[in-house]
Design a protein around this motif. Structure first.
Motif, PDB file in Angstrom:
ATOM      1  N   ASP A 170      -5.076  -3.250   8.394  1.00 44.31           N
ATOM      2  CA  ASP A 170      -5.092  -2.975   6.964  1.00 44.31           C
ATOM      3  C   ASP A 170      -6.482  -3.217   6.391  1.00 44.31           C
ATOM      4  OD1 ASP A 170      -2.289  -2.567   7.043  1.00 44.31           O
ATOM      5  OD2 ASP A 170      -2.004  -4.738   7.023  1.00 44.31           O
ATOM      6  N   ALA A 171      -6.854  -2.337   5.471  1.00 46.59           N
ATOM      7  CA  ALA A 171      -8.183  -2.453   4.865  1.00 46.59           C
ATOM      8  C   ALA A 171      -8.115  -3.287   3.599  1.00 46.59           C
ATOM      9  CB  ALA A 171      -8.715  -1.060   4.538  1.00 46.59           C
ATOM     10  N   VAL A 256     -12.400  -1.371   2.090  1.00 46.24           N
ATOM     11  CA  VAL A 256     -12.441  -0.594   0.838  1.00 46.24           C
ATOM     12  C   VAL A 256     -12.601  -1.547  -0.348  1.00 46.24           C
ATOM     13  CG1 VAL A 256     -11.032   1.323   1.673  1.00 46.24           C
ATOM     14  CG2 VAL A 256      -9.923  -0.697   0.713  1.00 46.24           C
ATOM     15  N   PRO A 257     -13.232  -1.093  -1.432  1.00 43.60           N
ATOM     16  CA  PRO A 257     -13.308  -1.948  -2.625  1.00 43.60           C
ATOM     17  C   PRO A 257     -11.918  -2.139  -3.230  1.00 43.60           C
ATOM     18  CG  PRO A 257     -14.232   0.223  -3.080  1.00 43.60           C
ATOM     19  CD  PRO A 257     -13.933   0.185  -1.622  1.00 43.60           C
ATOM     20  N   VAL A 258     -11.623  -3.371  -3.613  1.00 42.24           N
ATOM     21  CA  VAL A 258     -10.286  -3.721  -4.118  1.00 42.24           C
ATOM     22  C   VAL A 258     -10.401  -4.439  -5.455  1.00 42.24           C
ATOM     23  CG1 VAL A 258      -8.275  -5.205  -3.678  1.00 42.24           C
ATOM     24  CG2 VAL A 258      -9.258  -3.871  -1.823  1.00 42.24           C
ATOM     25  N   ASN A 259      -9.511  -4.125  -6.361  1.00 47.86           N
ATOM     26  CA  ASN A 259      -9.377  -4.885  -7.602  1.00 47.86           C
ATOM     27  C   ASN A 259      -8.368  -6.005  -7.399  1.00 47.86           C
ATOM     28  OD1 ASN A 259     -11.156  -3.689  -9.451  1.00 47.86           O
ATOM     29  ND2 ASN A 259      -9.709  -2.049  -9.945  1.00 47.86           N
ATOM     30  N   ASP A 260      -8.860  -7.253  -7.392  1.00 46.45           N
ATOM     31  CA  ASP A 260      -7.914  -8.364  -7.455  1.00 46.45           C
ATOM     32  C   ASP A 260      -7.411  -8.434  -8.893  1.00 46.45           C
ATOM     33  OD1 ASP A 260      -9.799  -9.948  -9.021  1.00 46.45           O
ATOM     34  OD2 ASP A 260     -10.873 -10.278  -7.143  1.00 46.45           O
ATOM     35  N   TYR A 261      -6.537  -9.392  -9.176  1.00 44.75           N
ATOM     36  CA  TYR A 261      -5.930  -9.415 -10.511  1.00 44.75           C
ATOM     37  C   TYR A 261      -6.969  -9.591 -11.615  1.00 44.75           C
ATOM     38  CZ  TYR A 261      -3.430 -10.862 -14.633  1.00 44.75           C
ATOM     39  OH  TYR A 261      -2.998 -10.951 -15.915  1.00 44.75           O
TER      40      TYR A 261
ATOM     41  N   GLY B  99      -3.808  -6.840  -4.185  1.00 45.12           N
ATOM     42  CA  GLY B  99      -4.795  -6.161  -5.001  1.00 45.12           C
ATOM     43  C   GLY B  99      -4.657  -4.650  -4.880  1.00 45.12           C
ATOM     44  N   LEU B 100      -5.205  -3.931  -5.863  1.00 42.02           N
ATOM     45  CA  LEU B 100      -5.133  -2.466  -5.837  1.00 42.02           C
ATOM     46  C   LEU B 100      -6.472  -1.896  -5.386  1.00 42.02           C
ATOM     47  CD1 LEU B 100      -3.268  -1.720  -9.203  1.00 42.02           C
ATOM     48  CD2 LEU B 100      -2.306  -2.118  -6.924  1.00 42.02           C
ATOM     49  N   ILE B 101      -6.408  -0.872  -4.537  1.00 43.64           N
ATOM     50  CA  ILE B 101      -7.636  -0.199  -4.134  1.00 43.64           C
ATOM     51  C   ILE B 101      -8.261   0.433  -5.377  1.00 43.64           C
ATOM     52  CG2 ILE B 101      -8.551   1.730  -2.774  1.00 43.64           C
ATOM     53  CD1 ILE B 101      -6.379   1.036  -0.677  1.00 43.64           C
ATOM     54  N   VAL B 102      -9.565   0.266  -5.535  1.00 45.42           N
ATOM     55  CA  VAL B 102     -10.258   0.725  -6.735  1.00 45.42           C
ATOM     56  C   VAL B 102     -10.033   2.224  -6.953  1.00 45.42           C
ATOM     57  CG1 VAL B 102     -12.554   1.069  -7.746  1.00 45.42           C
ATOM     58  CG2 VAL B 102     -12.000  -1.090  -6.632  1.00 45.42           C
ATOM     59  N   ASN B 103      -9.820   2.570  -8.204  1.00 44.88           N
ATOM     60  CA  ASN B 103      -9.560   3.956  -8.614  1.00 44.88           C
ATOM     61  C   ASN B 103      -8.317   4.543  -7.954  1.00 44.88           C
ATOM     62  OD1 ASN B 103     -11.879   3.966 -10.229  1.00 44.88           O
ATOM     63  ND2 ASN B 103     -13.160   4.563  -8.487  1.00 44.88           N
ATOM     64  N   SER B 108      -3.612  -2.697  -1.668  1.00 40.67           N
ATOM     65  CA  SER B 108      -4.392  -3.026  -0.473  1.00 40.67           C
ATOM     66  C   SER B 108      -3.711  -4.182   0.254  1.00 40.67           C
ATOM     67  CB  SER B 108      -5.805  -3.438  -0.869  1.00 40.67           C
ATOM     68  OG  SER B 108      -5.794  -4.761  -1.373  1.00 40.67           O
ATOM     69  N   SER B 109      -4.286  -4.579   1.377  1.00 38.75           N
ATOM     70  CA  SER B 109      -3.733  -5.732   2.108  1.00 38.75           C
ATOM     71  C   SER B 109      -4.235  -7.042   1.519  1.00 38.75           C
ATOM     72  CB  SER B 109      -4.123  -5.651   3.581  1.00 38.75           C
ATOM     73  OG  SER B 109      -5.524  -5.739   3.716  1.00 38.75           O
TER      74      SER B 109
END
Lengths: 299, 242
Positions: A170-171, A256-261, B99-103, B108-109
């Motif tokens: 998982d990314a 990949v870039p991720v938005n944390d809360y 978390g959510l992958i940006v855009n 995400s994991s």
């Protein structure tokens, strides 16, 4: 009834008659130079010059340790064999004799001897460093004083676990999380494992690991990677003795870039900016009423 | 319904399962204070500041209502026609999501968590006169509290999150009001309660349930997020008076 009483009277005598004095030898304590786990693993076997076995023994006969008057002499023959035939060795065996331990002063019988692990393994025909079973090596120290011996063992473990299987990868942000299961045991892969290490390599720069990380359990987050770059990840299993499996099938993925809360909250226009709105004084302020209440009660 | 409750209240002292002749007695020494452990559901009303279509809390943590654990200790200021206590509390709450992958709306994991240590200073009035003097096992109480929630958000690496400018940690102040009812367990076995009092100094033991309305947004500041519970909180727990 009388028969039972007679039996009860006879039983203790029978027990006394069966009691025997077991001859007990002294013991040999073997220290490994590397990990001292009493196992010679594949790495130690393949690099024997980096490891040494150190033997320390107490010679004894019928449970009584050998003692010598100051100035007396004794020779000790040290044997390592694959069968337990102390004090008469059965081939193949590695053997050396240490002459005249009188210099060991009055503190005899403890003494020691170091030897390269390589010569032991070569003599015993174990230098191929492979095998699907654990071999016990028997160490015998036999003194020149009749009947005084010491015995010990060390294990030769070359068994390897099966290569693990990467089920998913998982990314995450700057990271990849690899999930693994234990591989299938075969005649060649017999050792249990719950320890792994993962190796990540950039796909465009093969052969140069970016990171190697040990882990237990069934998943590992490999961190410190760059978003958007493709990495190949391979996982190896380790046995309890440190023997390493062949690698799993490689799997590729990109962080990949991720938005944390917090990032998501802020990116959607959240008004909170963090920090303590009223500073550490806020906590103290909450405790002030308690303080004054206690003072009032005491007075 | 009210009639039924009154009938039950009147019947309770008569229905004491203790041994014949046993009655609850008022403590023969002053009440020093109390200690309680409580559990409640909690869901911060953070999304209330956003216009329709923006629900970051819900997007990541969903609509679950994880438990908040709290401990509270009180010191009796006055004990006569009831007990008035000043006290302090602390607890812990954590909610975790992906978390959510940006855009994207794809998860995400990476795990991300909101963690809160709720601190409070409170004033509690407990009407336990009837329990002390008549053995009536139901004790109503009221509490007003100043609240301070120490909070922080963690990112996929387990570190405190940051958007590059602001770090995701801080404290938010507020206040709350509580009303509840405690059931005096001593009522079930007065002799055991007396033994416990003699052995440990615990005068009374209660099970309680209450409702709380929280206002935790730095006193309605327009610069702070809203950590008030999105509903009236129903809590329950164990209270010991010593």
């Amino acid at each position: 009834m009388r028969a039972y009483l007679a039996l009860l009277l006879v039983l203790p005598m029978t027990a006394l008659a069966q009691t025997t004095v077991t001859a007990t030898a002294g013991n040999v304590v073997i220290d490994e130079g590397n990990d001292d786990d009493n196992y010679i693993n594949q790495s130690e076997c393949k690099n024997p010059s980096s490891d040494k076995l150190s033997y320390n023994w107490i010679l004894a006969k019928d449970g009584t340790a050998l003692t010598l008057a100051t100035g007396a002499t004794v020779d000790v023959t040290l044997t390592v064999a694959t069968v337990n035939t102390c004090p008469s060795p059965a081939k193949p065996y590695w053997q050396t004799t240490i002459n005249d331990l009188s210099s060991a002063s009055g503190s005899f019988p403890t003494s020691g001897f170091d030897d390269s692990l390589g010569s032991v393994l070569t003599t015993l025909g174990l230098n191929s460093c492979s095998g699907a079973s654990i071999q016990t090596l028997y160490v015998c120290a036999a003194g020149s004083v009749s009947g005084y011996i010491a015995t010990g063992t060390i294990n030769f473990d070359q068994t390897v676990p099966p290569p693990p299987v990467i089920t998913t990868m998982d990314a995450g942000e700057s990271s990849l999380t690899v999930n693994v299961t234990v591989g299938v045991k075969t005649a060649s892969f017999v050792a249990d494992t719950d320890r792994y290490y993962a190796v990540a390599t950039r796909s465009d720069k093969t052969g140069v690991p970016v990171t190697t990380e040990d882990f237990t359990g069934s998943s590992k987050q490999i961190t410190g990677l760059t978003d958007g770059v493709v990495y190949d990840v391979q996982v190896f299993a380790k046995s309890a003795r440190g023997n390493v499996s062949s690698g799993s099938t490689s799997k590729s993925g990109s962080p990949v870039p991720v938005n944390d809360y917090w990032k998501l909250y802020r990116s959607e226009g959240g008004r909170e900016e963090g920090g303590c709105a009223s500073g550490p004084a806020g906590v103290i302020g909450l405790l002030v009423p308690v303080f004054f209440a206690l003072r009032r009660r005491r007075s | 319904m009210i009639q039924a409750a009154l009938l039950l209240a009147a019947a309770l002292p008569l229905a004491s399962p203790g041994a014949p002749g046993e009655v609850l007695r008022p403590p023969d020494r002053p009440v020093f204070g109390s200690f309680e452990l409580r559990l409640s559901g909690y869901r911060p009303n953070v999304d209330s500041e956003f216009s329709a279509g923006h629900t970051p809390y819900n997007d990541i943590f969903g609509n679950s209502r994880p438990l908040m654990f709290q401990a509270h200790i009180g010191y009796a200021l006055w004990h006569s026609f009831g007990t008035l206590e000043v006290g302090a509390g602390a607890g812990f709450f954590q909610v975790t999501g992906n978390g959510l992958i940006v855009n994207s709306t794809e998860k995400s994991s990476d795990k991300t968590s909101l963690k809160i240590i709720p601190l409070s200073a409170s004033l509690t009035y407990r009407f336990d006169w009837a329990a002390d003097h008549n053995g009536f096992p139901l004790v109503p109480y009221l509490r007003a509290s100043l609240e301070r929630y120490q909070w922080w958000v963690t990112n996929g690496l387990g570190d405190t999150a940051s958007d590059g400018v602001h770090t995701g940690s801080g404290a938010t102040n507020g206040y709350s009001f509580t009303g509840g009812l405690a059931f005096l367990l001593d009522f079930l076995d007065p002799s055991m309660a007396r033994d416990m009092d003699e052995d440990t100094g615990i005068q009374h033991t209660y099970l309680f349930a209450d409702v709380t309305k929280t206002y935790v947004s730095d006193f309605h500041s327009k610069k702070s997020w809203n950590l008030s519970n999105d509903k009236l909180v129903i809590a329950g727990g164990l209270l010991v008076v010593f």
